[in-house]
Design a protein around this motif. Structure first.
Motif, PDB file in Angstrom:
ATOM      1  N   TRP A 136       5.863  10.375   5.786  1.00 18.33           N
ATOM      2  CA  TRP A 136       6.499  10.113   4.503  1.00 18.33           C
ATOM      3  C   TRP A 136       5.856   8.978   3.732  1.00 18.33           C
ATOM      4  O   TRP A 136       6.053   8.873   2.517  1.00 18.33           O
ATOM      5  N   ILE A 137       5.114   8.111   4.411  1.00 23.84           N
ATOM      6  CA  ILE A 137       4.537   6.948   3.744  1.00 23.84           C
ATOM      7  C   ILE A 137       3.326   6.476   4.534  1.00 23.84           C
ATOM      8  O   ILE A 137       3.240   6.701   5.749  1.00 23.84           O
ATOM      9  N   SER A 138       2.397   5.819   3.853  1.00 19.20           N
ATOM     10  CA  SER A 138       1.120   5.471   4.489  1.00 19.20           C
ATOM     11  C   SER A 138       1.165   4.115   5.186  1.00 19.20           C
ATOM     12  O   SER A 138       0.333   3.243   4.943  1.00 19.20           O
ATOM     13  N   TYR A 139       2.141   3.955   6.057  1.00 19.92           N
ATOM     14  CA  TYR A 139       2.219   2.771   6.913  1.00 19.92           C
ATOM     15  C   TYR A 139       2.000   3.212   8.351  1.00 19.92           C
ATOM     16  O   TYR A 139       2.578   4.207   8.805  1.00 19.92           O
ATOM     17  N   GLY A 140       1.168   2.463   9.070  1.00 16.50           N
ATOM     18  CA  GLY A 140       0.793   2.870  10.411  1.00 16.50           C
ATOM     19  C   GLY A 140       1.857   2.556  11.446  1.00 16.50           C
ATOM     20  O   GLY A 140       2.495   1.502  11.393  1.00 16.50           O
ATOM     21  N   PRO A 141       2.056   3.444  12.421  1.00 17.44           N
ATOM     22  CA  PRO A 141       3.013   3.176  13.502  1.00 17.44           C
ATOM     23  C   PRO A 141       2.488   2.104  14.438  1.00 17.44           C
ATOM     24  O   PRO A 141       1.273   1.934  14.591  1.00 17.44           O
ATOM     25  N   VAL A 142       3.403   1.382  15.085  1.00 18.32           N
ATOM     26  CA  VAL A 142       3.006   0.261  15.940  1.00 18.32           C
ATOM     27  C   VAL A 142       2.917   0.645  17.418  1.00 18.32           C
ATOM     28  O   VAL A 142       2.607  -0.210  18.245  1.00 18.32           O
ATOM     29  N   ARG A 143       3.195   1.896  17.740  1.00 17.19           N
ATOM     30  CA  ARG A 143       2.992   2.366  19.118  1.00 17.19           C
ATOM     31  C   ARG A 143       1.667   3.128  19.204  1.00 17.19           C
ATOM     32  O   ARG A 143       1.374   3.989  18.371  1.00 17.19           O
ATOM     33  N   LYS A 144       0.903   2.829  20.247  1.00 14.75           N
ATOM     34  CA  LYS A 144      -0.365   3.532  20.440  1.00 14.75           C
ATOM     35  C   LYS A 144      -0.136   5.017  20.670  1.00 14.75           C
ATOM     36  O   LYS A 144      -0.927   5.864  20.237  1.00 14.75           O
ATOM     37  N   SER A 145       0.950   5.354  21.368  1.00 11.58           N
ATOM     38  CA  SER A 145       1.223   6.764  21.659  1.00 11.58           C
ATOM     39  C   SER A 145       1.611   7.545  20.405  1.00 11.58           C
ATOM     40  O   SER A 145       1.620   8.782  20.422  1.00 11.58           O
ATOM     41  N   SER A 146       1.917   6.844  19.307  1.00 10.94           N
ATOM     42  CA  SER A 146       2.301   7.524  18.062  1.00 10.94           C
ATOM     43  C   SER A 146       1.100   7.953  17.233  1.00 10.94           C
ATOM     44  O   SER A 146       1.169   8.935  16.483  1.00 10.94           O
ATOM     45  N   PHE A 147      -0.015   7.213  17.333  1.00  8.20           N
ATOM     46  CA  PHE A 147      -1.163   7.488  16.468  1.00  8.20           C
ATOM     47  C   PHE A 147      -1.642   8.930  16.539  1.00  8.20           C
ATOM     48  O   PHE A 147      -1.904   9.546  15.510  1.00  8.20           O
ATOM     49  N   ASN A 173       0.803  -1.218   0.000  1.00  9.90           N
ATOM     50  CA  ASN A 173       0.000   0.000   0.000  1.00  9.90           C
ATOM     51  C   ASN A 173       0.840   1.274   0.000  1.00  9.90           C
ATOM     52  O   ASN A 173       0.461   2.286  -0.587  1.00  9.90           O
ATOM     53  N   GLY A 174       2.026   1.240   0.630  1.00 13.91           N
ATOM     54  CA  GLY A 174       2.878   2.425   0.652  1.00 13.91           C
ATOM     55  C   GLY A 174       3.428   2.775  -0.713  1.00 13.91           C
ATOM     56  O   GLY A 174       3.569   3.952  -1.057  1.00 13.91           O
ATOM     57  N   ARG A 175       3.740   1.772  -1.509  1.00  9.13           N
ATOM     58  CA  ARG A 175       4.194   2.007  -2.871  1.00  9.13           C
ATOM     59  C   ARG A 175       3.101   2.690  -3.686  1.00  9.13           C
ATOM     60  O   ARG A 175       3.357   3.599  -4.475  1.00  9.13           O
ATOM     61  N   LEU A 176       1.878   2.212  -3.505  1.00  8.27           N
ATOM     62  CA  LEU A 176       0.765   2.785  -4.252  1.00  8.27           C
ATOM     63  C   LEU A 176       0.476   4.208  -3.797  1.00  8.27           C
ATOM     64  O   LEU A 176       0.199   5.090  -4.617  1.00  8.27           O
ATOM     65  N   PHE A 177       0.541   4.441  -2.495  1.00  8.65           N
ATOM     66  CA  PHE A 177       0.327   5.796  -1.977  1.00  8.65           C
ATOM     67  C   PHE A 177       1.333   6.759  -2.605  1.00  8.65           C
ATOM     68  O   PHE A 177       0.978   7.866  -3.011  1.00  8.65           O
ATOM     69  N   ASN A 178       2.580   6.338  -2.682  1.00  8.20           N
ATOM     70  CA  ASN A 178       3.612   7.189  -3.269  1.00  8.20           C
ATOM     71  C   ASN A 178       3.301   7.505  -4.728  1.00  8.20           C
ATOM     72  O   ASN A 178       3.424   8.646  -5.171  1.00  8.20           O
ATOM     73  N   ALA A 179       2.865   6.492  -5.481  1.00  7.17           N
ATOM     74  CA  ALA A 179       2.552   6.696  -6.894  1.00  7.17           C
ATOM     75  C   ALA A 179       1.352   7.627  -7.077  1.00  7.17           C
ATOM     76  O   ALA A 179       1.329   8.468  -7.984  1.00  7.17           O
ATOM     77  N   ILE A 180       0.356   7.475  -6.197  1.00  3.36           N
ATOM     78  CA  ILE A 180      -0.864   8.277  -6.308  1.00  3.36           C
ATOM     79  C   ILE A 180      -0.639   9.704  -5.795  1.00  3.36           C
ATOM     80  O   ILE A 180      -0.953  10.690  -6.472  1.00  3.36           O
ATOM     81  N   ALA A 181      -0.086   9.822  -4.587  1.00  2.00           N
ATOM     82  CA  ALA A 181       0.026  11.130  -3.945  1.00  2.00           C
ATOM     83  C   ALA A 181       1.181  11.960  -4.489  1.00  2.00           C
ATOM     84  O   ALA A 181       1.043  13.177  -4.680  1.00  2.00           O
ATOM     85  N   ASN A 182       2.312  11.318  -4.723  1.00  2.00           N
ATOM     86  CA  ASN A 182       3.504  12.062  -5.119  1.00  2.00           C
ATOM     87  C   ASN A 182       3.750  12.091  -6.625  1.00  2.00           C
ATOM     88  O   ASN A 182       4.303  13.057  -7.144  1.00  2.00           O
ATOM     89  N   GLU A 183       3.327  11.031  -7.320  1.00  2.00           N
ATOM     90  CA  GLU A 183       3.567  10.978  -8.764  1.00  2.00           C
ATOM     91  C   GLU A 183       2.298  11.207  -9.570  1.00  2.00           C
ATOM     92  O   GLU A 183       2.329  11.181 -10.802  1.00  2.00           O
ATOM     93  N   LYS A 184       1.175  11.402  -8.851  1.00  2.00           N
ATOM     94  CA  LYS A 184      -0.114  11.761  -9.477  1.00  2.00           C
ATOM     95  C   LYS A 184      -0.581  10.734 -10.509  1.00  2.00           C
ATOM     96  O   LYS A 184      -1.147  11.076 -11.548  1.00  2.00           O
ATOM     97  N   LYS A 185      -0.342   9.453 -10.204  1.00  2.00           N
ATOM     98  CA  LYS A 185      -0.784   8.392 -11.094  1.00  2.00           C
ATOM     99  C   LYS A 185      -2.294   8.153 -10.916  1.00  2.00           C
ATOM    100  O   LYS A 185      -2.821   8.278  -9.800  1.00  2.00           O
TER     101      LYS A 185
END
Length: 356
Positions: free
Chosen positions: A299-310, A240-252
């Protein structure tokens, strides 16, 4: 794991770039990950702040996953990697094989809200030989210019009549067999129970066979967005992060289909015999604190694994996370125990099936 912005194989990022003249305590670490947008997110959120703090030189190398290279280094007694980003099934298996270092996870820092690490990390994120950083998913996406009405379910990916055109899939049984069973009507919570039987394996391969002749098999995470962009496929599985980069940053003109997403964790692990084990462990602790994990999600659409980060994730990024409510309606968590137990057998079966 996964991620775009094709990087040159080895990127050495050193003290000179940050104005360091050199420090007596500075060390050099070789950190291995998946390249592209994902490694860029690590460089920005982890590597650069660490180098600014310590004066260390961090050499960033890319690989395509698996344990083969780690195992070869350990068995040869010539370990050149200090830290590796691994998938969960490989983290568990590598620990069982004794090719990864056991970590003192009780020493992980508290969340910045004071929550002990054991409670702050999401369930299953901390293991004997590894510490997770992100939640990511294997999903599929399609080129919106190819269809008047696009696919919406995992079953649609396998429907060549309704959605004609080439597909892209990773050249591995992992996630593909799960997708096949869900597309064939198996509920997400019954997938691994089904796949643990000979009949279930046959059913999964039979479903894959329906699109085999129309599939291009990819190996590196940068490939599927490129296959879509080049028109070689009309839809493809991808990280999903690869796709987010292509969609959001490369406007695919791509659209992600979240139905049936197979979500997973990526973790830091230290190969047994790494020359800079102590420093690598300090880097793990630094890069998995509350702020660093939240920073990576800039920088990328991957979720953090700490609850305090969300709460610290940028609001504009939150809808793009795999675990966003709108995306998490029919998810399947990768069963790392299943793949640790059956991975070799199914890989062999898959490769033979491809060659047939």
């Amino acid at each position: 794991m996964r991620h775009l912005l094709k990087s040159a194989g080895v990127a050495a990022i050193g003290m000179a770039a940050f104005g360091f003249a050199g420090a007596a305590s500075a060390e050099t670490l070789t950190i291995v990950s998946w390249g592209g947008a994902y490694t860029k997110s690590q460089l920005e959120a982890y590597h650069k702040p660490w180098m600014a703090k310590t004066g260390d030189t961090l050499n960033s190398e890319d690989y395509n996953g698996g344990l083969a290279e780690i195992r070869a280094q350990v068995e040869a007694g010539n370990v050149t990697w200090d830290l590796v980003d691994v998938e969960l099934s490989d983290a568990v298996r590598g620990c069982d094989e004794g090719i990864l270092e056991v970590l003192d996870t009780a020493d992980l820092p508290k969340g910045d809200d004071g929550t002990p690490a054991a409670q702050d990390f999401i369930q299953g994120a901390v293991h004997e030989c590894s510490v997770a950083t992100i939640v990511w998913s294997t999903v599929y996406a399609y080129d919106k210019t190819k269809f008047k009405e696009g696919p919406t379910t995992i079953a649609d990916f396998f429907d060549l009549k309704k959605f004609p055109g080439k597909r892209g899939m990773r050249k591995t049984p992992k996630a593909n067999l799960e997708f096949a069973l869900m597309a064939d009507g198996v509920p997400a919570d019954k997938v691994y129970e089904t796949l643990a039987t000979p009949k279930g394996v046959e059913r999964a391969f039979a479903k894959l066979a329906t699109i085999k002749n129309d599939t291009i098999w990819w190996e590196a995470g940068a490939q599927p967005p490129q296959l879509l962009a080049d028109g070689e496929v009309v839809m493809t599985t991808a990280y999903n992060g690869r796709l987010f980069n292509a969609i959001a940053n490369e406007k695919k003109p791509f659209e992600i289909v979240w139905d049936g997403q197979v979500w997973d964790l990526d973790l830091w692990a230290i190969p047994r015999g790494a020359k800079n084990k102590a420093r690598a462990w300090e880097f793990i602790k630094f890069s998995t604190d509350t702020q660093r994990l939240a920073d990576q999600a800039k920088w990328i659409s991957y979720g953090p694994v700490r609850k305090s980060s969300f709460p610290k994730v940028l609001p504009e990024m939150q809808p793009h996370m795999p675990t966003a409510p709108g995306n998490f309606k029919n998810p399947l968590q990768n069963d790392f125990e299943f793949w640790a137990d059956y991975g070799d057998e199914l890989n062999e079966r898959f490769n033979a099936w491809l060659a047939s």
